[in-house]
Design an enzyme around this catalytic site. Structure first.
Site, short mmCIF file in Angstrom:
data_model
loop_
_atom_site.label_atom_id
_atom_site.label_comp_id
_atom_site.label_asym_id
_atom_site.label_seq_id
_atom_site.Cartn_x
_atom_site.Cartn_y
_atom_site.Cartn_z
N ASP A 256 -0.02 4.47 -0.18
CA ASP A 256 -0.70 5.74 0.19
C ASP A 256 0.24 6.76 0.81
O ASP A 256 0.14 7.96 0.56
CB ASP A 256 -1.79 5.47 1.24
CG ASP A 256 -2.96 4.70 0.69
OD1 ASP A 256 -3.03 4.49 -0.53
OD2 ASP A 256 -3.80 4.27 1.51
N HIS A 257 1.14 6.26 1.68
CA HIS A 257 1.91 7.23 2.47
C HIS A 257 3.09 7.83 1.71
O HIS A 257 3.69 8.79 2.19
CB HIS A 257 2.28 6.64 3.83
CG HIS A 257 1.04 6.40 4.64
ND1 HIS A 257 0.13 7.41 4.89
CD2 HIS A 257 0.51 5.27 5.17
CE1 HIS A 257 -0.88 6.90 5.58
NE2 HIS A 257 -0.68 5.61 5.75
N ASN B 153 0.86 -1.18 0.00
CA ASN B 153 0.00 0.00 0.00
C ASN B 153 0.90 1.24 0.00
O ASN B 153 1.68 1.45 0.94
CB ASN B 153 -0.90 -0.03 1.25
CG ASN B 153 -1.82 1.16 1.32
OD1 ASN B 153 -1.39 2.28 1.05
ND2 ASN B 153 -3.06 0.96 1.72
N GLY C 120 1.25 -1.30 4.25
CA GLY C 120 1.59 0.04 3.77
C GLY C 120 2.55 0.80 4.65
O GLY C 120 3.73 0.92 4.35
N HIS D 142 -5.60 3.52 -1.43
CA HIS D 142 -6.90 3.91 -0.87
C HIS D 142 -7.22 5.31 -1.39
O HIS D 142 -6.53 6.28 -1.04
CB HIS D 142 -6.80 3.89 0.66
CG HIS D 142 -8.10 4.16 1.35
ND1 HIS D 142 -8.23 4.03 2.72
CD2 HIS D 142 -9.32 4.53 0.90
CE1 HIS D 142 -9.47 4.34 3.07
NE2 HIS D 142 -10.15 4.66 1.99
N THR E 137 -8.04 3.97 8.49
CA THR E 137 -9.26 3.17 8.58
C THR E 137 -9.33 2.53 9.97
O THR E 137 -8.42 1.79 10.36
CB THR E 137 -9.24 2.06 7.50
OG1 THR E 137 -8.80 2.65 6.28
CG2 THR E 137 -10.60 1.45 7.32
N GLU F 234 -11.05 -9.16 3.25
CA GLU F 234 -9.78 -8.80 3.89
C GLU F 234 -10.04 -8.69 5.38
O GLU F 234 -10.88 -7.90 5.82
CB GLU F 234 -9.23 -7.47 3.34
CG GLU F 234 -7.92 -7.10 4.04
CD GLU F 234 -7.28 -5.83 3.49
OE1 GLU F 234 -7.65 -5.39 2.38
OE2 GLU F 234 -6.41 -5.27 4.18
N HIS G 141 -3.62 -4.25 7.80
CA HIS G 141 -3.75 -3.07 8.67
C HIS G 141 -2.84 -3.21 9.87
O HIS G 141 -3.02 -4.09 10.70
CB HIS G 141 -5.17 -2.79 9.14
CG HIS G 141 -5.38 -1.32 9.38
ND1 HIS G 141 -4.84 -0.67 10.47
CD2 HIS G 141 -5.99 -0.38 8.63
CE1 HIS G 141 -5.15 0.61 10.38
NE2 HIS G 141 -5.82 0.83 9.28
N GLY G 142 -1.84 -2.33 9.91
CA GLY G 142 -0.93 -2.29 11.05
C GLY G 142 0.18 -3.33 11.01
O GLY G 142 0.99 -3.40 11.94
N ARG H 176 -9.23 8.14 -0.86
CA ARG H 176 -10.15 8.63 0.17
C ARG H 176 -11.02 9.74 -0.41
O ARG H 176 -10.61 10.46 -1.31
CB ARG H 176 -9.37 9.15 1.39
CG ARG H 176 -8.63 8.03 2.12
CD ARG H 176 -8.06 8.52 3.43
NE ARG H 176 -9.10 8.67 4.43
CZ ARG H 176 -9.31 7.82 5.42
NH1 ARG H 176 -8.54 6.77 5.59
NH2 ARG H 176 -10.28 8.02 6.29
N ARG I 197 3.60 18.84 1.21
CA ARG I 197 4.19 20.06 0.68
C ARG I 197 3.59 20.49 -0.65
O ARG I 197 4.03 21.47 -1.23
CB ARG I 197 5.71 19.87 0.50
CG ARG I 197 6.46 19.93 1.79
CD ARG I 197 6.46 21.36 2.36
NE ARG I 197 7.04 21.41 3.67
CZ ARG I 197 8.33 21.64 3.90
NH1 ARG I 197 9.16 21.81 2.92
NH2 ARG I 197 8.76 21.69 5.14
N ARG J 266 -6.86 12.92 0.65
CA ARG J 266 -5.76 13.42 1.50
C ARG J 266 -4.40 12.88 1.06
O ARG J 266 -3.38 13.47 1.37
CB ARG J 266 -6.01 13.10 2.97
CG ARG J 266 -5.91 11.64 3.31
CD ARG J 266 -5.99 11.42 4.81
NE ARG J 266 -7.32 11.67 5.33
CZ ARG J 266 -7.77 11.15 6.46
NH1 ARG J 266 -6.98 10.37 7.19
NH2 ARG J 266 -8.98 11.38 6.89
N HIS J 267 -4.37 11.74 0.39
CA HIS J 267 -3.06 11.27 -0.12
C HIS J 267 -3.15 10.91 -1.61
O HIS J 267 -2.72 11.68 -2.46
CB HIS J 267 -2.45 10.17 0.76
CG HIS J 267 -3.38 9.16 1.34
ND1 HIS J 267 -4.23 8.40 0.57
CD2 HIS J 267 -3.59 8.77 2.63
CE1 HIS J 267 -4.90 7.59 1.36
NE2 HIS J 267 -4.57 7.79 2.61
N GLU K 174 -8.81 0.49 -2.72
CA GLU K 174 -9.69 0.56 -1.54
C GLU K 174 -10.52 1.83 -1.66
O GLU K 174 -9.97 2.92 -1.85
CB GLU K 174 -8.86 0.66 -0.26
CG GLU K 174 -7.96 -0.50 0.00
CD GLU K 174 -7.07 -0.23 1.21
OE1 GLU K 174 -7.15 0.85 1.82
OE2 GLU K 174 -6.29 -1.12 1.52
#
Ligand code: PXP
Length: 245
Positions: free
Chosen positions: A10-11, A8, A218, A44, A102, A152, A196-197, A46, A19, A50-51, A71
């Site tokens: 996203d980040h 993932n 991710g 994902h 999430t 999932e 997740h996590g 959203r 920025r 946001r990303h 996602e």
């Protein structure tokens, strides 16, 4: 079959959006993940963008060679977008604007009626639909009733317990919950993903659960990539997964 890793990214986009620059580009990151051996890419989109941005999705659809897993929240405008984009998998996830990430699984047992037409539209577009759910048997059975091919399982509860000193018994119980949910899902004919996590120190027991075929990871991979580079971060994760399959 070795367990599949979908990274993932996203980040990577979170860092770019911080920025408003054009870098780092999640599309480049996706290519590096695949070059390092990832089986696919998860993003994902959203509602608040946001990303990941729409531009990223279109480029990823053209460039990702393995599985592209999108996602989205079960909202009609996002379903329209997914039907046009045609990722390999759409994972429906709950989404709250205020949340940092999430927070829980979809309540499929309570929302089956609202989810059904959205699931059918995605399926008619030739997309494999997955539902992100807590490892609860009620939710697993409700997912099967909705006739999706895959689920999932939310590993966040297990992962949180692995982070807190003295919570080993809780982590063990959460792992058992995941094991039972996976076994039940397989028995109902579902493909099982988890995520997740998940992080380098806690991923092995989840990867070893019978029936779990795919992991979506991710934050931990992107965080490590900042230190060691994306390809090295992905390879390290794949090395761990190889030791269990
Ligand atoms: N799976 C789902 C359904 C998610 O929503 C997320 C977070 O976007 C992940 C997996 C990846 O979680 P993490 O970034 O904690 O590895």
């Amino acid at each position: 079959m070795p367990i599949a890793l979908y990274v993932n990214i996203d980040h990577v986009a979170t860092l770019r959006q911080a920025r408003g620059t054009q870098y780092p580009d999640p599309v480049w990151a996706a290519a590096l993940c695949e070059l390092a051996g990832a089986d696919g890419i998860t993003v994902h989109l959203r509602e608040d963008r946001r990303h990941i941005q729409d531009r990223d999705l279109h480029l990823l659809r053209q460039t990702v060679r393995g599985t592209l897993n999108l996602e989205i929240a079960p909202l009609p405008e996002l379903i329209d977008l997914a039907c046009a984009l045609k990722p390999n998998i759409v994972t429906l996830v709950p989404e709250r604007r205020q949340e940092r990430t999430t927070e829980g699984g979809l309540n499929v047992a309570a929302q089956g009626k609202e989810l059904e037409p959205l699931v059918r539209r995605l399926q008619q577009a030739g997309i494999s639909v997955s539902l992100f759910i807590a490892p609860d048997l009620v939710q697993v059975r409700a997912a099967e009733q909705l006739k999706v091919p895959r689920i999932e399982l939310h590993t966040g509860y297990y992962c949180e317990a692995t982070l807190v000193h003295g919570q080993q018994e809780v982590a063990k119980a959460e792992l058992e919950r995941l094991a039972i949910a996976a076994e039940t899902g397989v028995g109902l004919g579902l493909h099982i993903a988890a995520g997740h996590g998940l992080d380098y120190p806690n991923v092995r027991p989840v990867a070893a659960l019978p029936g779990v075929e795919e992991l979506n990871i991710g934050h931990a991979v992107v965080a490590r990539a900042v230190m060691v580079g994306m390809q090295a971060a992905v390879r390290e994760m794949i090395e761990i997964l190889r030791t269990v399959s």
